[in-house]
Design a protein around this motif. Structure first.
Motif, PDB file in Angstrom:
ATOM      1  N   LEU A   1       1.606  -1.955 -11.718  1.00 19.61           N
ATOM      2  CA  LEU A   1       1.636  -3.282 -11.225  1.00 19.61           C
ATOM      3  C   LEU A   1       3.150  -3.928 -11.087  1.00 19.61           C
ATOM      4  CD1 LEU A   1       0.380  -5.964  -9.911  1.00 19.61           C
ATOM      5  CD2 LEU A   1      -0.242  -6.687 -12.145  1.00 19.61           C
ATOM      6  N   ASP A   2       3.800  -3.665 -11.932  1.00 18.04           N
ATOM      7  CA  ASP A   2       5.132  -4.289 -12.241  1.00 18.04           C
ATOM      8  C   ASP A   2       5.829  -4.247 -10.950  1.00 18.04           C
ATOM      9  OD1 ASP A   2       6.896  -6.122 -13.330  1.00 18.04           O
ATOM     10  OD2 ASP A   2       8.101  -4.204 -14.308  1.00 18.04           O
ATOM     11  N   PRO A   3       6.433  -2.974 -10.675  1.00 18.37           N
ATOM     12  CA  PRO A   3       7.242  -2.865  -9.404  1.00 18.37           C
ATOM     13  C   PRO A   3       6.495  -3.353  -8.007  1.00 18.37           C
ATOM     14  CG  PRO A   3       6.273  -0.724  -9.785  1.00 18.37           C
ATOM     15  CD  PRO A   3       6.090  -1.818 -11.203  1.00 18.37           C
ATOM     16  N   VAL A   4       5.408  -3.190  -8.098  1.00 17.34           N
ATOM     17  CA  VAL A   4       4.480  -3.683  -7.009  1.00 17.34           C
ATOM     18  C   VAL A   4       4.804  -5.266  -7.023  1.00 17.34           C
ATOM     19  CG1 VAL A   4       2.273  -4.002  -5.767  1.00 17.34           C
ATOM     20  CG2 VAL A   4       3.000  -1.919  -6.769  1.00 17.34           C
ATOM     21  N   TRP A   5       4.364  -6.103  -7.964  1.00 23.29           N
ATOM     22  CA  TRP A   5       4.628  -7.406  -7.978  1.00 23.29           C
ATOM     23  C   TRP A   5       5.764  -8.053  -7.766  1.00 23.29           C
ATOM     24  CZ3 TRP A   5       0.688 -10.369  -6.941  1.00 23.29           C
ATOM     25  CH2 TRP A   5       0.874 -11.786  -7.276  1.00 23.29           C
ATOM     26  N   ARG A   6       6.889  -7.234  -8.313  1.00 24.45           N
ATOM     27  CA  ARG A   6       8.126  -7.650  -8.053  1.00 24.45           C
ATOM     28  C   ARG A   6       8.241  -7.657  -6.420  1.00 24.45           C
ATOM     29  NH1 ARG A   6      13.443  -7.705  -9.543  1.00 24.45           N
ATOM     30  NH2 ARG A   6      13.317  -7.129 -11.750  1.00 24.45           N
ATOM     31  N   SER A   7       7.821  -6.775  -5.688  1.00 20.94           N
ATOM     32  CA  SER A   7       7.998  -6.888  -4.210  1.00 20.94           C
ATOM     33  C   SER A   7       7.186  -7.901  -3.749  1.00 20.94           C
ATOM     34  CB  SER A   7       7.686  -5.548  -3.771  1.00 20.94           C
ATOM     35  OG  SER A   7       7.489  -5.404  -2.447  1.00 20.94           O
TER      36      SER A   7
ATOM     37  N   GLU B   1       0.893  -1.355   0.055  1.00 23.14           N
ATOM     38  CA  GLU B   1      -0.005  -0.095   0.270  1.00 23.14           C
ATOM     39  C   GLU B   1       0.425   1.248   0.345  1.00 23.14           C
ATOM     40  OE1 GLU B   1      -2.684  -0.658   3.166  1.00 23.14           O
ATOM     41  OE2 GLU B   1      -3.944  -1.793   1.905  1.00 23.14           O
ATOM     42  N   GLU B   2       2.368   1.232   0.174  1.00 21.80           N
ATOM     43  CA  GLU B   2       3.113   2.317   0.074  1.00 21.80           C
ATOM     44  C   GLU B   2       3.714   2.589  -1.154  1.00 21.80           C
ATOM     45  OE1 GLU B   2       3.882   4.078   2.764  1.00 21.80           O
ATOM     46  OE2 GLU B   2       2.369   2.950   4.100  1.00 21.80           O
ATOM     47  N   PHE B   3       3.338   1.784  -2.249  1.00 23.00           N
ATOM     48  CA  PHE B   3       3.668   1.904  -3.606  1.00 23.00           C
ATOM     49  C   PHE B   3       2.899   3.051  -4.127  1.00 23.00           C
ATOM     50  CE2 PHE B   3       5.973  -2.022  -3.125  1.00 23.00           C
ATOM     51  CZ  PHE B   3       6.958  -1.949  -4.093  1.00 23.00           C
ATOM     52  N   GLU B   4       3.561   3.697  -4.968  1.00 18.41           N
ATOM     53  CA  GLU B   4       2.914   4.668  -5.805  1.00 18.41           C
ATOM     54  C   GLU B   4       1.631   4.392  -6.622  1.00 18.41           C
ATOM     55  OE1 GLU B   4       3.943   8.392  -9.093  1.00 18.41           O
ATOM     56  OE2 GLU B   4       5.198   6.902  -8.686  1.00 18.41           O
ATOM     57  N   HIS B   5       0.659   4.889  -6.570  1.00 17.01           N
ATOM     58  CA  HIS B   5      -0.633   4.429  -7.422  1.00 17.01           C
ATOM     59  C   HIS B   5      -1.524   3.309  -6.683  1.00 17.01           C
ATOM     60  CE1 HIS B   5       0.466   6.949 -10.481  1.00 17.01           C
ATOM     61  NE2 HIS B   5       1.593   6.362 -10.723  1.00 17.01           N
ATOM     62  N   VAL B   6      -0.896   2.686  -5.713  1.00  8.72           N
ATOM     63  CA  VAL B   6      -1.722   1.716  -4.923  1.00  8.72           C
ATOM     64  C   VAL B   6      -2.847   2.461  -4.008  1.00  8.72           C
ATOM     65  CG1 VAL B   6      -1.698  -0.249  -3.483  1.00  8.72           C
ATOM     66  CG2 VAL B   6       0.085  -0.045  -5.045  1.00  8.72           C
ATOM     67  N   THR B   7      -3.942   2.003  -4.002  1.00  7.76           N
ATOM     68  CA  THR B   7      -5.003   2.670  -3.204  1.00  7.76           C
ATOM     69  C   THR B   7      -5.294   1.458  -1.939  1.00  7.76           C
ATOM     70  OG1 THR B   7      -6.681   2.019  -4.796  1.00  7.76           O
ATOM     71  CG2 THR B   7      -5.828   3.994  -4.759  1.00  7.76           C
ATOM     72  N   SER B   8      -5.258   0.278  -2.247  1.00  6.83           N
ATOM     73  CA  SER B   8      -5.447  -0.557  -1.263  1.00  6.83           C
ATOM     74  C   SER B   8      -5.011  -2.083  -1.880  1.00  6.83           C
ATOM     75  CB  SER B   8      -6.971  -0.756  -0.914  1.00  6.83           C
ATOM     76  OG  SER B   8      -7.663  -1.485  -2.056  1.00  6.83           O
ATOM     77  N   SER B   9      -4.649  -2.806  -0.903  1.00  5.23           N
ATOM     78  CA  SER B   9      -4.015  -4.399  -0.977  1.00  5.23           C
ATOM     79  C   SER B   9      -4.862  -5.157  -0.008  1.00  5.23           C
ATOM     80  CB  SER B   9      -2.477  -4.316  -0.802  1.00  5.23           C
ATOM     81  OG  SER B   9      -2.087  -5.604  -1.105  1.00  5.23           O
ATOM     82  N   GLU B  10      -5.439  -6.186  -0.509  1.00  5.57           N
ATOM     83  CA  GLU B  10      -6.320  -7.026   0.141  1.00  5.57           C
ATOM     84  C   GLU B  10      -5.655  -8.422  -0.205  1.00  5.57           C
ATOM     85  OE1 GLU B  10     -10.198  -5.968  -0.223  1.00  5.57           O
ATOM     86  OE2 GLU B  10      -9.875  -4.163   0.635  1.00  5.57           O
ATOM     87  N   MET B  11      -4.530  -8.932   0.046  1.00  2.44           N
ATOM     88  CA  MET B  11      -4.054 -10.340  -0.234  1.00  2.44           C
ATOM     89  C   MET B  11      -4.131 -10.994   0.915  1.00  2.44           C
ATOM     90  SD  MET B  11      -1.239  -9.672  -3.341  1.00  2.44           S
ATOM     91  CE  MET B  11      -0.661  -8.017  -2.222  1.00  2.44           C
ATOM     92  N   GLU B  12      -4.164 -12.419   0.837  1.00  2.34           N
ATOM     93  CA  GLU B  12      -4.076 -13.294   1.822  1.00  2.34           C
ATOM     94  C   GLU B  12      -3.391 -14.828   1.288  1.00  2.34           C
ATOM     95  OE1 GLU B  12      -8.523 -12.431   3.852  1.00  2.34           O
ATOM     96  OE2 GLU B  12      -8.544 -13.587   2.184  1.00  2.34           O
ATOM     97  N   THR B  13      -2.737 -15.347   2.361  1.00  4.36           N
ATOM     98  CA  THR B  13      -2.080 -16.533   1.867  1.00  4.36           C
ATOM     99  C   THR B  13      -2.984 -17.612   2.581  1.00  4.36           C
ATOM    100  OG1 THR B  13      -0.808 -16.295   4.118  1.00  4.36           O
ATOM    101  CG2 THR B  13       0.396 -15.618   2.028  1.00  4.36           C
ATOM    102  N   SER B  14      -2.850 -18.759   1.849  1.00  9.60           N
ATOM    103  CA  SER B  14      -3.582 -19.900   2.522  1.00  9.60           C
ATOM    104  C   SER B  14      -2.622 -20.987   2.497  1.00  9.60           C
ATOM    105  CB  SER B  14      -4.893 -20.346   1.898  1.00  9.60           C
ATOM    106  OG  SER B  14      -4.727 -20.700   0.460  1.00  9.60           O
ATOM    107  N   GLY B  15      -2.823 -22.235   3.057  1.00  6.45           N
ATOM    108  CA  GLY B  15      -2.280 -23.352   3.176  1.00  6.45           C
ATOM    109  C   GLY B  15      -0.989 -23.607   3.741  1.00  6.45           C
TER     110      GLY B  15
ATOM    111  N   GLN C   1      -2.074   2.430 -17.971  1.00  7.86           N
ATOM    112  CA  GLN C   1      -1.110   2.390 -17.041  1.00  7.86           C
ATOM    113  C   GLN C   1      -1.187   1.244 -16.115  1.00  7.86           C
ATOM    114  OE1 GLN C   1      -3.202   5.390 -16.719  1.00  7.86           O
ATOM    115  NE2 GLN C   1      -2.512   6.551 -18.107  1.00  7.86           N
ATOM    116  N   LEU C   2      -2.225   0.422 -16.105  1.00  7.09           N
ATOM    117  CA  LEU C   2      -2.386  -0.512 -14.944  1.00  7.09           C
ATOM    118  C   LEU C   2      -1.224  -1.519 -15.034  1.00  7.09           C
ATOM    119  CD1 LEU C   2      -4.056  -1.523 -12.606  1.00  7.09           C
ATOM    120  CD2 LEU C   2      -5.413  -2.757 -14.216  1.00  7.09           C
TER     121      LEU C   2
END
Length: 127
Positions: free
Chosen positions: A63-69, A24-38, A58-59
């Protein structure tokens, strides 16, 4: 019984604050709601949504730098074992969506079915 279900990843996923908060600290991210399972067992996944304040054009670039993280986080969490499946969607401000698989070459991105993190480990030079 609960321990057996937890070990199989059958309990509800848990919020992953140690991942969502930095995302959520990345530029252009307004929210992140990810969960791990298993919990690192046979049927593990990362699922959820990342919302951006950019439109469809621009999506993928946002996403690319966010997804790298995210990939680096999962690489550390799973100690380089890349079988965790990716069930994440990025959402643009205009209602558009992309999946992280679209960051990969068309040979992998065009595959049907679930996609594991090993492809992203290779894409970002972690494997």
């Amino acid at each position: 019984m609960i321990a057996a279900l937890a070990g199989c990843g059958r309990l509800l996923p848990s919020r992953t604050d140690s991942l969502n908060d930095p995302v959520e600290e990345f530029e252009h991210v307004t929210s992140s709601e990810m969960e791990t399972s298993g919990g690192g067992t046979m049927r593990t996944s990362l699922r959820g949504d990342i919302r951006f304040d950019v439109d469809e054009e621009q999506l993928l670039d946002a996403l690319d730098p966010v997804w790298r993280s995210v990939v680096e986080y999962i690489f550390e969490k799973d100690e380089g074992f890349g079988s965790r499946t990716v069930l994440v969607t990025a959402h643009g401000a205009d209602g558009s969506t992309v999946e992280p698989r679209e960051l990969l070459g068309s040979e992998v991105a065009d595959q049907f079915g679930s996609l594991s993190f090993i492809h992203f480990f290779e894409h970002y030079g972690l494997a």
